[in-house]
Design an enzyme around this catalytic site. Structure first.
Site, PDB file in Angstrom:
ATOM      1  N   GLY A 216       0.823  -1.198   0.000  1.00  0.00           N
ATOM      2  CA  GLY A 216       0.000   0.000   0.000  1.00  0.00           C
ATOM      3  C   GLY A 216       0.857   1.248   0.000  1.00  0.00           C
TER       4      GLY A 216
ATOM      5  CB  SER B 131       0.740   4.173  -5.700  1.00  0.00           C
ATOM      6  OG  SER B 131       2.012   3.824  -6.185  1.00  0.00           O
TER       7      SER B 131
ATOM      8  CB  SER C 162      -0.464  -5.206  -7.615  1.00  0.00           C
ATOM      9  OG  SER C 162      -0.167  -4.214  -8.573  1.00  0.00           O
TER      10      SER C 162
ATOM     11  CD  GLU D  80       9.629  -3.262  -7.165  1.00  0.00           C
ATOM     12  OE1 GLU D  80       8.718  -3.559  -7.942  1.00  0.00           O
ATOM     13  OE2 GLU D  80       9.632  -2.224  -6.492  1.00  0.00           O
TER      14      GLU D  80
ATOM     15  CD  GLU E  24       8.372   9.289 -16.824  1.00  0.00           C
ATOM     16  OE1 GLU E  24       7.844   9.260 -17.942  1.00  0.00           O
ATOM     17  OE2 GLU E  24       8.300   8.332 -16.022  1.00  0.00           O
TER      18      GLU E  24
END
Length: 391
Positions: free
Chosen positions: A129, A131, A163, A248, A375
């Site tokens: 949890g 974004s 997700s 990750e 970005e």
């Protein structure tokens, strides 16, 4: 450049190959597909539990956490062998690779026992949890609040793109505990079970398919969370976030290198790519493997080179996307339905390898977003590689 490994690494590889040969579930056993990144069918739970008990789930972990204290080079050949078979070790990748790993780094012994080990053994599944609307890659902009009330926090706010949340048992949730602190401070991390009163989870479809339900909106309304569920010190969530994403990103480039090599087979010039496009795919594949291998060598010597990981992430994710886009352009309308793979479907693969070229192109955008957008990676490269000033 030719990668070679010491005998102990090759012995490690041979042992793992022997394990896979003996224990890999057959297609007949693996009848049920995963429905989201936190939905683990029962046969896949048994498979993950076997990997944990045998020390093959996360080899660099100690034995009590599903590993065998493997070196980074041993971890590399382990991932190579999984890639050759186009298989994954868990159907809950963020739970195993990010959330449990973060608990092992920052959690208490009780949190490791009660949450990390059950996640690693596929007894629980977890989602991240992080974004929020208006705060995707910019964690400092999050607005979900947690107010201390005795031995609990009261959480209010919203997450999005979470997700697998609708199938997860617990969320590793980033919240703001000090609204008056600078943006990068005042953030804390809480373990919030999804069945806690006040938690509402709403899955929504992706662009790939109407029945592809993995993304979620998650709402928190007066959710009471025990203080004992806080991971790390209060207001020190930024450090936990960097550690979480670090788990990750460390060998993330390898997943893109493997995918490019799969594309060399799947996007053969006679089926999808023209000669120029195929040549570019070959060069991108070799370049990423070369640069990644050099970074791997530095990592094996204990050298930290975070900016290089950003370079590899941009190169790999955008090369995959470029190849998929060019293939879709070349095959034309047939790309909407024609399978974009030459290898047979594998029940242990999280990817939809029988999907069309169109779906494969759409899925490539996940690579340029997840783990830090292109970005954001370019900002890191500009500042830490090129020495440019902050905007």
């Amino acid at each position: 450049m030719q990668l070679t490994f010491d005998p102990d690494v090759e012995e490690f590889r041979a042992e793992f190959v022997g394990f896979l040969t003996e224990h890999l579930p057959s297609e007949a056993e693996a009848t049920q597909r995963s429905e989201s990144s936190a939905h683990v069918p029962e046969w896949a739970r048994r498979w993950q539990r076997l990997l944990f008990d045998s020390g093959w789930l996360l080899p660099t972990n100690p034995p009590e956490f599903g590993g065998r204290n493997a070196s980074v080079l041993q971890q590399y050949v382990y991932l190579e062998e999984l890639s050759k078979r186009r298989i994954y070790h868990s159907f809950n990748p963020q739970g195993v690779g990010i959330i449990a790993a973060s608990l092992l780094s920052f959690g208490t012994e009780e949190q490791q026992r009660d949450w990390a080990v059950p996640i690693l053994r596929a007894e629980l599944t977890a989602a991240l949890g992080m974004s929020e609307p208006g705060a995707g890659s910019d964690l400092a902009g999050l607005r979900t609040r947690a107010v201390r009330d005795g031995d609990h926090y009261v959480v209010d706010g919203q997450k999005v793109w979470t997700s697998g949340a609708h199938d997860a048992d617990v969320l590793l949730t980033f919240v703001r505990t000090d609204p008056d602190a600078p943006k990068h401070k005042g953030i804390s991390v809480l373990l919030i079970p999804t069945d806690t009163p006040g938690v509402t989870v709403r899955p929504f479809a992706s662009a790939c398919a109407a029945d592809d339900l993995d993304f979620n909106e998650v709402y928190f309304e007066g959710v009471r969370v025990p203080v004992t569920n806080r991971v790390g010190p209060e207001n020190e969530g930024w450090s936990v976030a960097n550690g979480s994403l670090g788990h990750e990103r460390t060998l993330l480039w390898l997943s893109f290198a493997n995918r490019l090599e799969d594309m060399l087979v799947d996007f053969h010039p006679r089926t999808a790519l023209d000669n120029d496009g195929y040549a570019r795919l070959v060069m991108d594949s070799f370049a990423l493997r070369l640069l990644g291998s050099a970074a791997l060598g530095r990592e094996s010597r204990g050298e930290q080179d975070v900016p290089t990981l950003s370079v590899l992430k941009v190169l790999g994710s955008e090369a995959v996307q470029s190849a998929a886009e060019r293939a879709l352009d070349n095959v034309g309308p047939d790309g909407l339905t024609h399978p974009a793979v030459s290898a047979p479907p594998n029940p242990l693969n999280l990817e939809c390898f029988t999907s069309s070229w169109f779906e494969r192109y759409l899925r490539s955008f996940a690579g340029t977003i997840a783990g830090g957008t292109s970005e954001i990676q370019r900002n890191i490269i500009a500042q830490r590689v090129l020495g440019l000033p902050r905007a």
